[in-house]
Design a protein around this motif. Sequence first.
Motif, PDB file in Angstrom:
ATOM      1  N   THR A 154       0.844  -1.193   0.000  1.00  8.43           N
ATOM      2  CA  THR A 154       0.000   0.000   0.000  1.00  8.43           C
ATOM      3  C   THR A 154       0.880   1.244   0.000  1.00  8.43           C
ATOM      4  OG1 THR A 154      -1.751  -1.175   1.176  1.00  8.43           O
ATOM      5  CG2 THR A 154      -1.831   1.229   1.205  1.00  8.43           C
ATOM      6  N   PHE A 155       0.780   2.033  -1.056  1.00  2.00           N
ATOM      7  CA  PHE A 155       1.549   3.273  -1.222  1.00  2.00           C
ATOM      8  C   PHE A 155       0.623   4.486  -1.057  1.00  2.00           C
ATOM      9  CE2 PHE A 155       4.611   0.611  -3.516  1.00  2.00           C
ATOM     10  CZ  PHE A 155       5.811   1.133  -3.082  1.00  2.00           C
ATOM     11  N   TRP A 156       1.197   5.558  -0.514  1.00  2.00           N
ATOM     12  CA  TRP A 156       0.589   6.876  -0.658  1.00  2.00           C
ATOM     13  C   TRP A 156       1.209   7.528  -1.889  1.00  2.00           C
ATOM     14  CZ3 TRP A 156      -3.541   9.163   1.349  1.00  2.00           C
ATOM     15  CH2 TRP A 156      -4.080   8.665   2.550  1.00  2.00           C
ATOM     16  N   GLY A 163      -4.607  -0.425  -8.959  1.00  2.00           N
ATOM     17  CA  GLY A 163      -4.915  -1.183  -7.749  1.00  2.00           C
ATOM     18  C   GLY A 163      -6.081  -0.543  -7.005  1.00  2.00           C
ATOM     19  N   LYS A 164      -6.434  -1.152  -5.910  1.00  2.00           N
ATOM     20  CA  LYS A 164      -7.550  -0.652  -5.121  1.00  2.00           C
ATOM     21  C   LYS A 164      -7.191   0.680  -4.465  1.00  2.00           C
ATOM     22  CE  LYS A 164     -10.554  -1.855  -1.240  1.00  2.00           C
ATOM     23  NZ  LYS A 164     -10.830  -2.831  -0.154  1.00  2.00           N
ATOM     24  N   VAL A 165      -8.059   1.675  -4.654  1.00  2.34           N
ATOM     25  CA  VAL A 165      -7.863   2.998  -4.052  1.00  2.34           C
ATOM     26  C   VAL A 165      -8.610   3.002  -2.718  1.00  2.34           C
ATOM     27  CG1 VAL A 165      -8.144   5.479  -4.328  1.00  2.34           C
ATOM     28  CG2 VAL A 165      -7.663   4.039  -6.327  1.00  2.34           C
ATOM     29  N   ASP A 166      -7.861   3.090  -1.616  1.00  2.00           N
ATOM     30  CA  ASP A 166      -8.479   3.049  -0.286  1.00  2.00           C
ATOM     31  C   ASP A 166      -8.899   4.432   0.189  1.00  2.00           C
ATOM     32  OD1 ASP A 166      -8.061   0.287  -0.152  1.00  2.00           O
ATOM     33  OD2 ASP A 166      -6.017   0.565   0.599  1.00  2.00           O
ATOM     34  N   LEU A 167      -8.032   5.424   0.045  1.00  2.00           N
ATOM     35  CA  LEU A 167      -8.318   6.775   0.526  1.00  2.00           C
ATOM     36  C   LEU A 167      -7.880   7.792  -0.509  1.00  2.00           C
ATOM     37  CD1 LEU A 167      -7.081   6.476   4.241  1.00  2.00           C
ATOM     38  CD2 LEU A 167      -9.463   6.475   3.450  1.00  2.00           C
ATOM     39  N   VAL A 168      -8.553   8.953  -0.495  1.00  2.00           N
ATOM     40  CA  VAL A 168      -8.196  10.080  -1.360  1.00  2.00           C
ATOM     41  C   VAL A 168      -8.211  11.347  -0.513  1.00  2.00           C
ATOM     42  CG1 VAL A 168      -8.822  11.471  -3.368  1.00  2.00           C
ATOM     43  CG2 VAL A 168      -9.124   8.987  -3.422  1.00  2.00           C
ATOM     44  N   GLU A 169      -7.099  12.085  -0.570  1.00  2.00           N
ATOM     45  CA  GLU A 169      -6.991  13.374   0.132  1.00  2.00           C
ATOM     46  C   GLU A 169      -6.827  14.463  -0.915  1.00  2.00           C
ATOM     47  OE1 GLU A 169      -3.869  13.313   2.972  1.00  2.00           O
ATOM     48  OE2 GLU A 169      -4.839  11.844   4.290  1.00  2.00           O
ATOM     49  N   LEU A 170      -7.892  15.255  -1.086  1.00  2.00           N
ATOM     50  CA  LEU A 170      -7.826  16.328  -2.085  1.00  2.00           C
ATOM     51  C   LEU A 170      -7.008  17.503  -1.601  1.00  2.00           C
ATOM     52  CD1 LEU A 170     -11.537  16.253  -3.313  1.00  2.00           C
ATOM     53  CD2 LEU A 170      -9.553  15.086  -4.299  1.00  2.00           C
ATOM     54  N   HIS A 171      -6.910  17.691  -0.310  1.00  2.00           N
ATOM     55  CA  HIS A 171      -6.159  18.811   0.254  1.00  2.00           C
ATOM     56  C   HIS A 171      -5.192  18.247   1.288  1.00  2.00           C
ATOM     57  CE1 HIS A 171      -8.917  21.697  -1.628  1.00  2.00           C
ATOM     58  NE2 HIS A 171      -9.894  20.879  -1.241  1.00  2.00           N
ATOM     59  N   ALA A 172      -3.973  18.680   1.212  1.00  2.00           N
ATOM     60  CA  ALA A 172      -2.986  18.236   2.189  1.00  2.00           C
ATOM     61  C   ALA A 172      -3.341  18.779   3.565  1.00  2.00           C
ATOM     62  CB  ALA A 172      -1.590  18.703   1.785  1.00  2.00           C
ATOM     63  N   LYS A 173      -3.045  17.982   4.597  1.00  2.00           N
ATOM     64  CA  LYS A 173      -3.366  18.392   5.948  1.00  2.00           C
ATOM     65  C   LYS A 173      -2.525  19.612   6.350  1.00  2.00           C
ATOM     66  CE  LYS A 173      -4.669  13.751   7.492  1.00  2.00           C
ATOM     67  NZ  LYS A 173      -4.396  12.657   8.463  1.00  2.00           N
ATOM     68  N   ASN A 174      -3.200  20.539   7.050  1.00  2.00           N
ATOM     69  CA  ASN A 174      -2.533  21.745   7.560  1.00  2.00           C
ATOM     70  C   ASN A 174      -1.851  22.528   6.439  1.00  2.00           C
ATOM     71  OD1 ASN A 174      -3.288  20.907  10.187  1.00  2.00           O
ATOM     72  ND2 ASN A 174      -1.391  19.700  10.369  1.00  2.00           N
ATOM     73  N   SER A 175      -2.454  22.529   5.259  1.00  2.00           N
ATOM     74  CA  SER A 175      -1.884  23.269   4.145  1.00  2.00           C
ATOM     75  C   SER A 175      -3.001  23.744   3.240  1.00  2.00           C
ATOM     76  CB  SER A 175      -0.907  22.384   3.357  1.00  2.00           C
ATOM     77  OG  SER A 175      -0.431  23.072   2.222  1.00  2.00           O
ATOM     78  N   ARG A 213      -3.273  13.486  -2.868  1.00  2.00           N
ATOM     79  CA  ARG A 213      -2.776  12.219  -2.339  1.00  2.00           C
ATOM     80  C   ARG A 213      -3.860  11.163  -2.409  1.00  2.00           C
ATOM     81  NH1 ARG A 213      -1.442  12.101   3.172  1.00  2.00           N
ATOM     82  NH2 ARG A 213       0.255  10.619   2.839  1.00  2.00           N
ATOM     83  N   ALA A 214      -3.378   9.912  -2.672  1.00  2.00           N
ATOM     84  CA  ALA A 214      -4.289   8.773  -2.681  1.00  2.00           C
ATOM     85  C   ALA A 214      -3.533   7.546  -2.190  1.00  2.00           C
ATOM     86  CB  ALA A 214      -4.847   8.530  -4.075  1.00  2.00           C
ATOM     87  N   GLN A 215      -4.224   6.729  -1.400  1.00  2.00           N
ATOM     88  CA  GLN A 215      -3.641   5.488  -0.885  1.00  2.00           C
ATOM     89  C   GLN A 215      -4.088   4.336  -1.782  1.00  2.00           C
ATOM     90  OE1 GLN A 215      -4.976   3.876   2.967  1.00  2.00           O
ATOM     91  NE2 GLN A 215      -2.833   3.921   3.643  1.00  2.00           N
ATOM     92  N   VAL A 216      -3.091   3.676  -2.430  1.00  2.00           N
ATOM     93  CA  VAL A 216      -3.381   2.667  -3.447  1.00  2.00           C
ATOM     94  C   VAL A 216      -2.607   1.397  -3.117  1.00  2.00           C
ATOM     95  CG1 VAL A 216      -3.461   2.178  -5.915  1.00  2.00           C
ATOM     96  CG2 VAL A 216      -3.605   4.529  -5.123  1.00  2.00           C
ATOM     97  N   SER A 217      -3.264   0.247  -3.299  1.00  2.00           N
ATOM     98  CA  SER A 217      -2.622  -1.058  -3.121  1.00  2.00           C
ATOM     99  C   SER A 217      -2.017  -1.480  -4.459  1.00  2.00           C
ATOM    100  CB  SER A 217      -3.641  -2.083  -2.629  1.00  2.00           C
ATOM    101  OG  SER A 217      -3.030  -3.344  -2.477  1.00  2.00           O
ATOM    102  N   ILE A 218      -0.676  -1.529  -4.525  1.00  2.00           N
ATOM    103  CA  ILE A 218       0.053  -1.778  -5.768  1.00  2.00           C
ATOM    104  C   ILE A 218       0.540  -3.225  -5.809  1.00  2.00           C
ATOM    105  CG2 ILE A 218       2.022  -1.081  -7.179  1.00  2.00           C
ATOM    106  CD1 ILE A 218      -0.120   1.014  -7.008  1.00  2.00           C
ATOM    107  N   ASN A 219       0.439  -3.848  -6.986  1.00  2.00           N
ATOM    108  CA  ASN A 219       0.945  -5.201  -7.186  1.00  2.00           C
ATOM    109  C   ASN A 219       2.473  -5.171  -7.266  1.00  2.00           C
ATOM    110  OD1 ASN A 219       1.466  -7.847  -7.861  1.00  2.00           O
ATOM    111  ND2 ASN A 219      -0.025  -7.940  -9.523  1.00  2.00           N
ATOM    112  N   THR A 220       3.127  -5.960  -6.407  1.00  2.00           N
ATOM    113  CA  THR A 220       4.596  -5.957  -6.372  1.00  2.00           C
ATOM    114  C   THR A 220       5.219  -6.667  -7.565  1.00  2.00           C
ATOM    115  OG1 THR A 220       4.576  -7.981  -5.037  1.00  2.00           O
ATOM    116  CG2 THR A 220       4.599  -5.880  -3.861  1.00  2.00           C
ATOM    117  N   GLU A 221       4.452  -7.451  -8.320  1.00  2.00           N
ATOM    118  CA  GLU A 221       4.981  -8.194  -9.458  1.00  2.00           C
ATOM    119  C   GLU A 221       4.910  -7.397 -10.759  1.00  2.00           C
ATOM    120  OE1 GLU A 221       6.513 -11.066  -9.055  1.00  2.00           O
ATOM    121  OE2 GLU A 221       6.096 -10.854  -6.911  1.00  2.00           O
ATOM    122  N   GLU A 222       4.348  -6.190 -10.701  1.00  2.00           N
ATOM    123  CA  GLU A 222       4.218  -5.363 -11.892  1.00  2.00           C
ATOM    124  C   GLU A 222       5.098  -4.128 -11.760  1.00  2.00           C
ATOM    125  OE1 GLU A 222       0.147  -4.426 -12.442  1.00  2.00           O
ATOM    126  OE2 GLU A 222      -0.473  -6.502 -12.869  1.00  2.00           O
TER     127      GLU A 222
END
Length: 380
Positions: free
Chosen positions: A129-131, A155-167, A174-183
């Motif tokens: 899972t990458f940000w 991959g599966k998109v778990d979370l989406v942040e349209l605005h960075a925190k405290n900014s 930003r988006a949290q995505v589950s990436i396949n390690t074999e690709e």
Amino acid sequence: MNRERKRKEPTLLEELQELELLDEGEMVGIPDLEIEDLIEENTLSVIVRCLNPHAHKVGGLVKSLPPIWGMEDRVRGRGVGEHRVQFIFNSESDLQHVLIKGLWFVNGWMVSLDQWSPNPGPDFLQRITFWIRIRGLPIHMVKKEIVESLLGPMGKVDLVELHAKNSNSLEYVRAQVSINTEEPLQFRRTARFRSGATIPTELEYEKLLKVCYTYKRLTHDQSRCPLQSNTSQELVKGGQAKSKEQNLRHKLLEKELKAKEVLQKSSGKGVVIRSSQTGEIQRGGRNKSSENREDKRKGKRVASSPQMVWKQKDGRGATKTSRSTGESTANQISSREKNEQRSIMEKSKGSRDLAELKEAGSAFKRLGSSEKSGSGGSRG
């Protein structure tokens, strides 16, 4: 002092596996047993996989990861298979801390981990899972649905942040995505809309330190890239072929030089090359003109070829005549004298015959004159 690491010899089982000589084996029935105690014992555990086996060893991960987590006394590790390690925690909170606070690195290379399960799914230890930071989206297109459509194929998109925190900046999303390690990882994607407009975007993986620059993979570094090794092998083969060609040319050149030396030695022993057109004679060497000259005879071009003539070699100091040379000269003189004597005899014989013919003619004339005188006397 750095010593070369000895290469580990493959075991018999590894050799059989490599040669694909192992069959499925005999089917054996096992009675039903109670294994709930073992399942409960392994529930608070994670399995860690070495993505880059050249950078990670099983024993090294067992020693390295607990200090990175800050849990040297609260977790124990053990190897459970090829390139896999199991860590058993003392509490649920420690387990969730490791699962949530990832990504985890050892020697700059990432490892994948999942909570242990008695029946793992097909994606077990195959995803990380990458940000991801998305740059390039226009302000009026910063929407969750657009981000999910852009990154969903990866991959599966778990979370989406349209605005960075405290900014208040909209430099990236930003988006949290589950990436396949074999690709291979993707660092650029182009958003295409129904109107035909296209928007190129760039993807930045947070906490990513090392990756193969050619294949964009997490499983090997640049020095061990299969594409680069194939290219280097081709270069080595090309260099070997080139060296073979150079060696062949060198051998041919040596043979040519030896042939020239043999010709020079043989020409020094009395071989004279005479040009049929100019009559020039050269001793102990090649003709000055490399090309054969041509004669024009009766409208046709006839290529003249050099003739090999044996000639007596001039000696140093007084001239010496060999026995064979003297004999050949004497034979030539005697044959010439015989020819002259024969011609003289033929000439003398011809003159003798001519004189006889003249004498015979004069006799006939005398007889004729005598007959005329006799007839005249009888008539008187």
